[in-house]
Design a protein around this motif. Structure first.
Motif, short mmCIF file in Angstrom:
data_model
loop_
_atom_site.label_atom_id
_atom_site.label_comp_id
_atom_site.label_asym_id
_atom_site.label_seq_id
_atom_site.Cartn_x
_atom_site.Cartn_y
_atom_site.Cartn_z
N ASP A 92 -10.74 2.16 2.43
CA ASP A 92 -11.69 1.30 1.71
C ASP A 92 -12.73 2.14 0.96
OD1 ASP A 92 -10.37 -0.88 2.65
OD2 ASP A 92 -11.84 -1.40 4.19
N ASP A 122 -20.18 -3.75 -0.63
CA ASP A 122 -19.00 -3.32 0.12
C ASP A 122 -19.14 -1.89 0.63
OD1 ASP A 122 -17.66 -5.70 -0.03
OD2 ASP A 122 -16.46 -5.15 -1.78
N PRO A 137 -10.80 -4.98 7.33
CA PRO A 137 -10.63 -4.24 6.07
C PRO A 137 -11.00 -5.08 4.86
CG PRO A 137 -8.70 -4.02 7.48
CD PRO A 137 -9.56 -5.07 8.10
N ARG A 144 -8.59 -6.82 -3.29
CA ARG A 144 -9.72 -7.27 -2.48
C ARG A 144 -9.36 -8.53 -1.71
NH1 ARG A 144 -13.50 -8.68 0.31
NH2 ARG A 144 -15.68 -8.12 0.03
#
Length: 254
Positions: A92, A122, A137, A144
């Motif tokens: 990520d 994020d 996640p 996304r």
């Protein structure tokens, strides 16, 4: 007079087991916290009701042991969450870093700021995620994630906790730019903010409507037959079948 035998040099002392020399292997083993707790609880049950001072002392020890056991279990749980989420958080982080570089190249100021605001939220979520909460996640198969009702609620609560902790204590991460921290909201984060910024829906009905809209958007009308065309094709098939039957009858007459 007691004669003490000198230790030999041929290694028999190391060869023989400790219990053969009168020493138990478990002599140095420390009893676990749960064993100590069970022992004190059994001792408390055997005490007479009149010994109040001794009972209070044992009850305090029981409470202290329970607290220590709970803290130890929490540390173990946090370690498990951290080990499991390590790879997911790394992926990520890489994707968010690439998105930030692409967004900074945007010519439109409005689009640029909107994208960087989402990325900042994020990035903070990944960098400062608490280990006592299971990590969810942000990306799945390179895209996304759009959360459903339960996931959206959990992610919003975790994000609110992270943002609240950052307002009290400034903790800058090395891979997050300083201007990204400045873009973070100063007001308390809500579930409605999570739904408005990142999509998804808190209610099941909203999720159904969003799925229907996505299916319509992905549906290509060029490959859809109109009802009139479908009826024409059925009639044509019927006519072809009748002509084949007539040809078979003519062959039989011949």
């Amino acid at each position: 007079m007691v004669i003490v035998k000198a230790p030999t040099k041929h290694g028999l002392d190391r060869k023989f087991k400790s219990w053969r020399r009168g020493k138990s292997e478990k002599s140095n083993k420390r009893t676990s916290l749960k064993q100590q707790l069970r022992g004190i609880e059994r001792l408390l049950q055997k005490l007479p009701e009149g010994d109040k001072e001794r009972r209070d002392e044992l009850e305090k020890k029981i409470q202290a042991l329970k607290q220590e056991i709970g803290d130890k279990q929490m540390v173990i749980q946090e370690k498990k969450h951290a080990e499991k989420a390590h790879g997911q958080r790394f992926l990520d982080r890489q994707r968010l870093t690439r998105q930030e570089k692409q967004s900074r190249k945007q010519k439109s100021t409005t689009t640029k700021e909107s994208q960087l605001f989402k990325i900042a939220l994020d990035q903070v979520y990944v960098a400062h995620h608490p280990n006592d909460v299971k990590y969810m996640p942000l990306f799945r198969k390179g895209e996304r994630v759009v959360d459903n009702s339960r996931q959206l609620y959990r992610r919003a609560v975790t994000r609110r906790r992270i943002l609240k902790a950052l307002t009290k204590e400034k903790r800058n991460c090395t891979w997050i730019a300083k201007d990204q921290y400045d873009r973070l909201p100063s007001v308390e984060w809500t579930i409605q903010d999570e739904e408005r910024i990142f999509g998804g829906s808190v209610t099941r009905q909203g999720m159904k409507e969003s799925k229907k809209s996505m299916q319509k958007a992905n549906h290509d009308s060029r490959f859809e037959l109109a009802p009139q065309h479908d009826a024409v094709l059925q009639v044509a098939d019927q006519v072809n079948a009748e002509l084949d039957d007539d040809d078979d009858d003519d062959d039989d007459d011949d």
